[in-house]
Motif scaffolding. Structure first.
Motif, short mmCIF file in Angstrom:
data_model
loop_
_atom_site.label_atom_id
_atom_site.label_comp_id
_atom_site.label_asym_id
_atom_site.label_seq_id
_atom_site.Cartn_x
_atom_site.Cartn_y
_atom_site.Cartn_z
N UNK A 78 0.84 -1.20 0.00
CA UNK A 78 0.00 0.00 0.00
C UNK A 78 0.87 1.25 0.00
N UNK A 79 1.91 1.27 0.82
CA UNK A 79 2.81 2.42 0.86
C UNK A 79 3.50 2.62 -0.48
N UNK A 131 4.06 5.71 -5.47
CA UNK A 131 4.01 5.75 -6.94
C UNK A 131 3.05 6.83 -7.42
N UNK A 132 1.88 6.91 -6.81
CA UNK A 132 0.90 7.91 -7.21
C UNK A 132 1.45 9.32 -6.99
N UNK A 133 2.06 9.56 -5.84
CA UNK A 133 2.61 10.89 -5.56
C UNK A 133 3.74 11.24 -6.52
#
Length: 71
Positions: free
Chosen positions: A18-19, A24-26
């Motif tokens: 999850x982290x 990755x999104x950020x």
């Protein structure tokens, strides 16, 4: 008093995944997040040199009348 929860190995792996997804999104969308923050400050949404949106500010007198229900 601090309550601690012991995580299983499987739960730790899930949290790590999850982290990594959030990281990755950020990293991928950081430019867009920065542009949205700039839009909050300036009222102009500009991405890749193109103005996509300009916030329209209404006259303060009109806003006061709306809040006071004056027509």
């Amino acid at each position: 008093m601090v309550i601690t929860h012991k995580l299983t190995d499987e739960q730790k792996k899930i949290l790590e995944r999850m982290h990594s997804r959030v990281d990755y999104i950020f990293e991928t969308y950081r430019e867009y997040f920065d542009k949205l923050a700039e839009f909050d400050r300036t009222g102009v949404l500009k991405i890749h040199g193109k103005v996509l949106y300009v916030r329209k500010y209404e006259n303060e007198k009109e806003n006061e009348d709306k809040y006071l229900n004056l027509q």
